[in-house]
Scaffold this motif. Sequence first.
Motif, PDB file in Angstrom:
ATOM      1  N   LYS A  47       0.818  -1.214   0.000  1.00 46.56           N
ATOM      2  CA  LYS A  47       0.000   0.000   0.000  1.00 46.56           C
ATOM      3  C   LYS A  47       0.850   1.261   0.000  1.00 46.56           C
ATOM      4  N   THR A 100       0.887  -1.847 -10.906  1.00 49.83           N
ATOM      5  CA  THR A 100      -0.540  -1.754 -10.574  1.00 49.83           C
ATOM      6  C   THR A 100      -0.777  -0.708  -9.494  1.00 49.83           C
ATOM      7  N   TYR A 101      -0.016  -0.801  -8.392  1.00 50.89           N
ATOM      8  CA  TYR A 101      -0.178   0.161  -7.301  1.00 50.89           C
ATOM      9  C   TYR A 101       0.286   1.551  -7.720  1.00 50.89           C
ATOM     10  N   ASN A 102       1.277   1.608  -8.594  1.00 53.87           N
ATOM     11  CA  ASN A 102       1.792   2.877  -9.083  1.00 53.87           C
ATOM     12  C   ASN A 102       0.714   3.622  -9.867  1.00 53.87           C
ATOM     13  N   VAL A 103       0.022   2.911 -10.741  1.00 55.78           N
ATOM     14  CA  VAL A 103      -1.038   3.522 -11.550  1.00 55.78           C
ATOM     15  C   VAL A 103      -2.185   3.996 -10.658  1.00 55.78           C
ATOM     16  N   ILE A 104      -2.588   3.148  -9.701  1.00 54.96           N
ATOM     17  CA  ILE A 104      -3.682   3.513  -8.795  1.00 54.96           C
ATOM     18  C   ILE A 104      -3.320   4.761  -7.987  1.00 54.96           C
ATOM     19  N   GLY A 105      -2.144   4.743  -7.369  1.00 60.07           N
ATOM     20  CA  GLY A 105      -1.705   5.870  -6.549  1.00 60.07           C
ATOM     21  C   GLY A 105      -1.521   7.134  -7.368  1.00 60.07           C
ATOM     22  N   PHE A 108      -2.995   7.962 -10.134  1.00 62.70           N
ATOM     23  CA  PHE A 108      -4.286   8.490 -10.575  1.00 62.70           C
ATOM     24  C   PHE A 108      -4.993   9.224  -9.436  1.00 62.70           C
ATOM     25  N   ILE A 109      -5.059   8.598  -8.271  1.00 65.11           N
ATOM     26  CA  ILE A 109      -5.751   9.215  -7.131  1.00 65.11           C
ATOM     27  C   ILE A 109      -5.098  10.545  -6.764  1.00 65.11           C
ATOM     28  N   VAL A 152       0.810   3.542  -2.937  1.00 68.09           N
ATOM     29  CA  VAL A 152      -0.354   4.428  -3.017  1.00 68.09           C
ATOM     30  C   VAL A 152      -0.286   5.504  -1.944  1.00 68.09           C
TER      31      VAL A 152
END
Length: 202
Positions: A113, A144-149, A151-152, A116
């Motif tokens: 986590k 995956t976590y890089n893209v999610i973080g 973007f947010i 993110v």
Amino acid sequence: MHFDLKEIIQSFGYVGGYLVIWGIIFAESGLLVGFFLPGDSLLFTSGFLASQNLLNIWILIAGAFICAVLGDNVGYITGKKFGRSLFQKEDSRFFHKQNLIKAEQFYEKHGKKTIVLARFTPVIRTFAPILAGVSEMTYKTFFTYNVIGGFIWTFGLTIFGYFLGKVIPDVDKYLLPIVVAIIIISLLPSIIHLYGERNQKK
């Protein structure tokens, strides 16, 4: 920051403004020397300027998101390639080994986590992807976590600045206090962490 950014946009046009914003986001996310850059307040301020029609909000967000993700990828590759040698590096004007150690402790506490959560913590967000590379996290998981973080972080802060600029009359009068508040809030986790460490040593 918002006055300087506004002046840059007015002097060099859309392209110059975008390049400055995206360059800072990339440097803070992926370059060791970028840990001192004001990513949070920059995203908010640029969102506000977009609400004043100085920038296009969607082009701004798309570029910031891409640069944030690419920056973290550079950090990951740096950590994977140079590994533990980064921890043995002597402190210099731009590199402080303690920052990397703090990021490692943050990483151990929050696990995957961190990629993110670190987006919202100055200094930590610069070193977290490096630690992901050092610890040899699989690239698929990291990405995956890089893209999610990414973007947010980019979408959330930029839209927040844009939204306030649209709904609050004369919000520019309150922009500086809002930016200062964002900086303080983003620093709170680090301050709390340092305070806890100090109490443990007593």
